[in-house]
Design a protein around this motif. Sequence first.
Motif, mmCIF file in Angstrom:
data_model
loop_
_atom_site.group_PDB
_atom_site.id
_atom_site.type_symbol
_atom_site.label_atom_id
_atom_site.label_comp_id
_atom_site.label_asym_id
_atom_site.label_seq_id
_atom_site.Cartn_x
_atom_site.Cartn_y
_atom_site.Cartn_z
ATOM 1 N N ASP A 1 13.388 50.195 -13.410
ATOM 2 C CA ASP A 1 12.777 49.144 -12.584
ATOM 3 C C ASP A 1 13.856 48.335 -11.878
ATOM 4 O O ASP A 1 13.736 48.027 -10.681
ATOM 5 N N ARG A 2 14.903 47.981 -12.608
ATOM 6 C CA ARG A 2 16.017 47.252 -11.989
ATOM 7 C C ARG A 2 16.669 48.100 -10.914
ATOM 8 O O ARG A 2 17.051 47.586 -9.846
ATOM 9 N N PHE A 3 16.791 49.384 -11.186
ATOM 10 C CA PHE A 3 17.447 50.275 -10.233
ATOM 11 C C PHE A 3 16.636 50.366 -8.937
ATOM 12 O O PHE A 3 17.192 50.259 -7.842
ATOM 13 N N ARG A 4 15.324 50.550 -9.058
ATOM 14 C CA ARG A 4 14.481 50.639 -7.862
ATOM 15 C C ARG A 4 14.573 49.354 -7.043
ATOM 16 O O ARG A 4 14.657 49.392 -5.813
ATOM 17 N N ALA A 5 14.534 48.209 -7.732
ATOM 18 C CA ALA A 5 14.544 46.926 -7.030
ATOM 19 C C ALA A 5 15.881 46.617 -6.388
ATOM 20 O O ALA A 5 15.938 45.869 -5.402
ATOM 21 N N GLY A 6 16.959 47.198 -6.910
ATOM 22 C CA GLY A 6 18.286 46.801 -6.453
ATOM 23 C C GLY A 6 18.971 47.743 -5.501
ATOM 24 O O GLY A 6 20.087 47.475 -5.068
ATOM 25 N N ARG A 7 18.306 48.861 -5.141
ATOM 26 C CA ARG A 7 18.982 49.836 -4.275
ATOM 27 C C ARG A 7 19.130 49.339 -2.848
ATOM 28 O O ARG A 7 18.384 48.494 -2.373
#
Length: 383
Positions: free
Chosen positions: A258-264
């Motif tokens: 979830d963090r990865f999707r939001a931070g790309r």
Amino acid sequence: MQLSFLQPLFDRPGPWATVYFDPAQNDESGAQRRELSVREACRTLEEEGADATTTEAVRDALLRIGPAEDPAGRVVFAAGGEVVLSHRLSRPPQRQIACWAPLPRLTPLLELAGRDPVRLVAYIDRTGADFELRGAVGPRSAGQVEGERHPVHRTASADWSERHFQLKVENTWEHNAGEIAEALGAAYEESGADLVVLAGDPRERPAVREKLPEAVRRVTTETEHGGRAAGSASPALEEAVEQARQRHTRHRVEEALDRFRAGRVGTDRPTEAVEGIPALVEAAREHRIDTLLVRPDGPELDRETWVGARPDQVAARRSDARTLGESDPTTVRADDALLRAAAVTAADVLVLPAADEDGTDAADIPAGGLGALLRWTYDTTPA
């Protein structure tokens, strides 16, 4: 997974011999298979160019690995004629891996010796609790606590004096719950556990949980199975502890994704996550990787990458490596280069399920099987 225990591999130059070895069964046919496996591993190293002294050091180390001491096997890393590190595996390799390369072969280690979440199990009754730590090396005691022992049993009488006695009993239970919670919180901090499982008395369990520090309560679950009394262990308790482990692992992966999707790059926020080899090697050079995400079956793990002597000398192209001050860069696998960079900068490494195990729309995240959550961000939004 923290890779600080691999530091000896990065304090000296390669090339490196790496062997993931399964000692097979402890019988005559198993002994024969072990001997054949040792020969095969050493032959592979020789064919790939390993020097004789390093191959012999690996041979000696492999011959000392047995199923009694290391039932799942070990990985052996050797260079310069000696074994530099030998590490126990928690799962046997599905096939033997032996290679000679400029850097140690590390990705299989993430799956075969990856640190399962450490479970702190508290067996509770109304007088105290026993603590047990469960991890890759099996269960071991983590201490105990004893509260007040009297009075702890109620009576059935409605007499005023008996009601007064019952109040004292409840006060004892409440006091002991506080004692157990305090000791459990200390055991959690000292042990480095990832989650807590409360088993035992159905009244005391929730009282203990309520008194735990918030940080511990967030990672605590209860089970009605098992208890402190001798002989109270059961398959149902084991299943409950295993389910807690699986939930914790799944939650950690989901949270990271979830963090990865939001931070790309491409979102309307500062860049907090990257994927793709060029972006990853840039983050590695700048020591910005906080958590390296690795999907072991990703297609870009073996992509050609260039490195120098220092772990932060890593580049997607040979010409880039030369601009970093390395006159004679070496070509290596991308995953080995990034894992070395992550290890020496104390970054965490999170192994994601293989695509055929995932069963979700996240099976292709991160692209190519490698990504990173960053320590600090660059704002890429237009001014």
